[in-house]
Design a protein around this motif. Sequence first.
Motif, PDB file in Angstrom:
ATOM      1  N   GLY A  60     122.318  46.099   7.387  1.00 24.31           N
ATOM      2  CA  GLY A  60     120.895  46.373   7.610  1.00 24.31           C
ATOM      3  C   GLY A  60     120.235  45.441   8.593  1.00 24.31           C
ATOM      4  N   ARG A  61     120.936  45.116   9.694  1.00 20.81           N
ATOM      5  CA  ARG A  61     120.400  44.111  10.631  1.00 20.81           C
ATOM      6  C   ARG A  61     120.170  44.645  12.038  1.00 20.81           C
ATOM      7  N   ALA A  62     120.168  45.951  12.222  1.00 21.45           N
ATOM      8  CA  ALA A  62     120.053  46.512  13.569  1.00 21.45           C
ATOM      9  C   ALA A  62     118.608  46.779  13.970  1.00 21.45           C
ATOM     10  N   TRP A  63     118.380  46.658  15.283  1.00 19.09           N
ATOM     11  CA  TRP A  63     117.160  47.125  15.943  1.00 19.09           C
ATOM     12  C   TRP A  63     117.525  48.287  16.853  1.00 19.09           C
ATOM     13  N   LEU A  64     116.548  49.153  17.117  1.00 21.38           N
ATOM     14  CA  LEU A  64     116.636  50.073  18.249  1.00 21.38           C
ATOM     15  C   LEU A  64     115.707  49.545  19.324  1.00 21.38           C
ATOM     16  N   GLY A  65     116.280  48.968  20.379  1.00 17.67           N
ATOM     17  CA  GLY A  65     115.507  48.569  21.545  1.00 17.67           C
ATOM     18  C   GLY A  65     115.676  49.632  22.618  1.00 17.67           C
ATOM     19  N   ILE A  66     114.583  50.159  23.133  1.00 17.38           N
ATOM     20  CA  ILE A  66     114.674  51.302  24.040  1.00 17.38           C
ATOM     21  C   ILE A  66     113.560  51.242  25.082  1.00 17.38           C
ATOM     22  N   GLY A  67     113.831  51.842  26.236  1.00 15.08           N
ATOM     23  CA  GLY A  67     112.850  51.929  27.309  1.00 15.08           C
ATOM     24  C   GLY A  67     113.181  53.099  28.216  1.00 15.08           C
ATOM     25  N   ALA A  68     112.407  53.260  29.264  1.00 22.54           N
ATOM     26  CA  ALA A  68     112.538  54.429  30.128  1.00 22.54           C
ATOM     27  C   ALA A  68     113.683  54.337  31.132  1.00 22.54           C
ATOM     28  N   ALA A  69     114.301  53.164  31.281  1.00 22.43           N
ATOM     29  CA  ALA A  69     115.399  52.915  32.223  1.00 22.43           C
ATOM     30  C   ALA A  69     114.861  52.705  33.630  1.00 22.43           C
ATOM     31  N   TRP A  70     115.538  51.799  34.368  1.00 20.78           N
ATOM     32  CA  TRP A  70     115.063  51.500  35.717  1.00 20.78           C
ATOM     33  C   TRP A  70     116.202  51.279  36.721  1.00 20.78           C
ATOM     34  N   ASN A  71     117.405  50.971  36.239  1.00 17.30           N
ATOM     35  CA  ASN A  71     118.461  50.540  37.152  1.00 17.30           C
ATOM     36  C   ASN A  71     119.236  51.731  37.711  1.00 17.30           C
ATOM     37  N   GLU A  72     118.707  52.282  38.786  1.00 18.03           N
ATOM     38  CA  GLU A  72     119.333  53.463  39.377  1.00 18.03           C
ATOM     39  C   GLU A  72     120.711  53.139  39.946  1.00 18.03           C
ATOM     40  N   GLU A  73     120.915  51.912  40.416  1.00 10.45           N
ATOM     41  CA  GLU A  73     122.201  51.551  41.016  1.00 10.45           C
ATOM     42  C   GLU A  73     123.349  51.748  40.042  1.00 10.45           C
ATOM     43  N   GLU A  74     123.212  51.257  38.819  1.00 14.40           N
ATOM     44  CA  GLU A  74     124.305  51.386  37.869  1.00 14.40           C
ATOM     45  C   GLU A  74     124.453  52.832  37.391  1.00 14.40           C
ATOM     46  N   ALA A  75     123.325  53.534  37.257  1.00 16.17           N
ATOM     47  CA  ALA A  75     123.405  54.927  36.847  1.00 16.17           C
ATOM     48  C   ALA A  75     124.164  55.757  37.882  1.00 16.17           C
ATOM     49  N   ARG A  76     123.773  55.623  39.145  1.00 14.94           N
ATOM     50  CA  ARG A  76     124.474  56.361  40.196  1.00 14.94           C
ATOM     51  C   ARG A  76     125.927  55.915  40.292  1.00 14.94           C
ATOM     52  N   GLY A  77     126.155  54.610  40.146  1.00 14.95           N
ATOM     53  CA  GLY A  77     127.506  54.097  40.263  1.00 14.95           C
ATOM     54  C   GLY A  77     128.455  54.692  39.243  1.00 14.95           C
ATOM     55  N   LEU A  78     127.961  54.923  38.013  1.00 14.31           N
ATOM     56  CA  LEU A  78     128.819  55.437  36.945  1.00 14.31           C
ATOM     57  C   LEU A  78     128.609  56.921  36.677  1.00 14.31           C
ATOM     58  N   GLY A  79     127.818  57.575  37.524  1.00 16.71           N
ATOM     59  CA  GLY A  79     127.659  59.024  37.388  1.00 16.71           C
ATOM     60  C   GLY A  79     126.738  59.453  36.270  1.00 16.71           C
ATOM     61  N   ILE A  80     125.780  58.587  35.888  1.00 17.76           N
ATOM     62  CA  ILE A  80     124.821  58.925  34.841  1.00 17.76           C
ATOM     63  C   ILE A  80     123.618  59.598  35.495  1.00 17.76           C
ATOM     64  N   PRO A  81     123.224  60.777  35.037  1.00 14.01           N
ATOM     65  CA  PRO A  81     122.041  61.414  35.620  1.00 14.01           C
ATOM     66  C   PRO A  81     120.829  60.493  35.513  1.00 14.01           C
ATOM     67  N   PHE A  82     120.065  60.407  36.594  1.00 15.33           N
ATOM     68  CA  PHE A  82     118.922  59.505  36.636  1.00 15.33           C
ATOM     69  C   PHE A  82     117.729  60.271  37.196  1.00 15.33           C
ATOM     70  N   PRO A  83     117.010  60.981  36.318  1.00 12.97           N
ATOM     71  CA  PRO A  83     115.899  61.813  36.794  1.00 12.97           C
ATOM     72  C   PRO A  83     114.712  60.976  37.242  1.00 12.97           C
ATOM     73  N   PRO A  84     113.720  61.609  37.855  1.00 12.43           N
ATOM     74  CA  PRO A  84     112.515  60.883  38.270  1.00 12.43           C
ATOM     75  C   PRO A  84     111.812  60.229  37.083  1.00 12.43           C
ATOM     76  N   LEU A  85     110.952  59.264  37.387  1.00  9.01           N
ATOM     77  CA  LEU A  85     110.314  58.457  36.357  1.00  9.01           C
ATOM     78  C   LEU A  85     109.558  59.296  35.336  1.00  9.01           C
ATOM     79  N   ALA A  86     108.824  60.307  35.789  1.00 11.88           N
ATOM     80  CA  ALA A  86     108.045  61.120  34.851  1.00 11.88           C
ATOM     81  C   ALA A  86     108.955  61.776  33.823  1.00 11.88           C
ATOM     82  N   GLU A  87     110.103  62.279  34.276  1.00 12.07           N
ATOM     83  CA  GLU A  87     111.028  62.905  33.337  1.00 12.07           C
ATOM     84  C   GLU A  87     111.668  61.875  32.412  1.00 12.07           C
ATOM     85  N   ARG A  88     111.923  60.684  32.933  1.00 11.26           N
ATOM     86  CA  ARG A  88     112.501  59.648  32.074  1.00 11.26           C
ATOM     87  C   ARG A  88     111.550  59.317  30.925  1.00 11.26           C
ATOM     88  N   PHE A  89     110.256  59.293  31.204  1.00 12.49           N
ATOM     89  CA  PHE A  89     109.301  59.046  30.134  1.00 12.49           C
ATOM     90  C   PHE A  89     109.241  60.220  29.155  1.00 12.49           C
TER      91      PHE A  89
END
Length: 290
Positions: free
Chosen positions: A104-133
């Motif tokens: 029982g020691r976990a957190w969910l830390g979450i955000g809208a994401a910002w690092n497009e370089e790593e997303a593109r590098g690994l093939g993770i879809p990275f939509p525009p900011l409005a869609e990320r929100f």
Amino acid sequence: MRVGIQVPSFSYPGGPEQIAPTFARIAQDADQGGLDSFWVMDHFFQIMGVGAAEEPMLEGYAALAYAAALTERITLGTMVTGTVYRHPGILIKTVTTIDVLSGGRAWLGIGAAWNEEEARGLGIPFPPLAERFERLEEALLIARRMWAGDESPFEGVHHRLERPLNSPPALRRPHPPILIGGGGEQKTLRFVAEYADACNLFDAPELPHKLDVLREHCERAGRDYADVEKTVLSMAPAGLSAEQAVETCGRLAEQGVDHVIFSCGPDAPGAVGTLAEAAPQIAKIVPAGR
């Protein structure tokens, strides 16, 4: 006041074979030294400001699972998961698994994401900011539904879950705390007021203003501002002393911060001992408004 440590770098002397024993020692020392929380970044490439993209970076949830097995009391989280990196149903299942296995020691830390370089590098879809929100808000709704045990279908714009079953359930009650990272005034802090248990902001001159904005969002949402845990990420200088740590926490407590998380780079093996030394004094600090 609570105190935690974030480990943002794994560029330890001795190369990759020294990552596991060094990381293990940091986690165990933080746990045994009385720190309240232990965090890793949810990045796949090292980020600017910490090091070059090519420097070692562990996958966040595998690293937390490893830390969970080596610790007994410290809480564990990512600071923070980019919402587009994982399907929300899988993300909640992952955090729940860490919560169950850690007692029982976990957190969910979450955000809208910002690092497009790593997303593109690994093939993770990275939509525009409005869609990320939009995706972030749906992920927050899905988290609350799954942790409430509601298996009814979820029909969002971006996500559709026919049966959001989450078994075994999380041990933390009412659920692992949800922390949203970021200081965006129109959406991020509004989402904190509407959906989260904690915010995470930077130790920066604009902090008082950001907290005022959060207070306003809480008032509009009918939420008690005091119910939101205010966490701040503070960059620990090399050679951080116990006195500096106590001073930083005292300064932030005057602004109403409840929980200071020191980001400690390659100096982390030494910094964790310093924070453990300072922890008893930090625990006596009462944040303004408490």
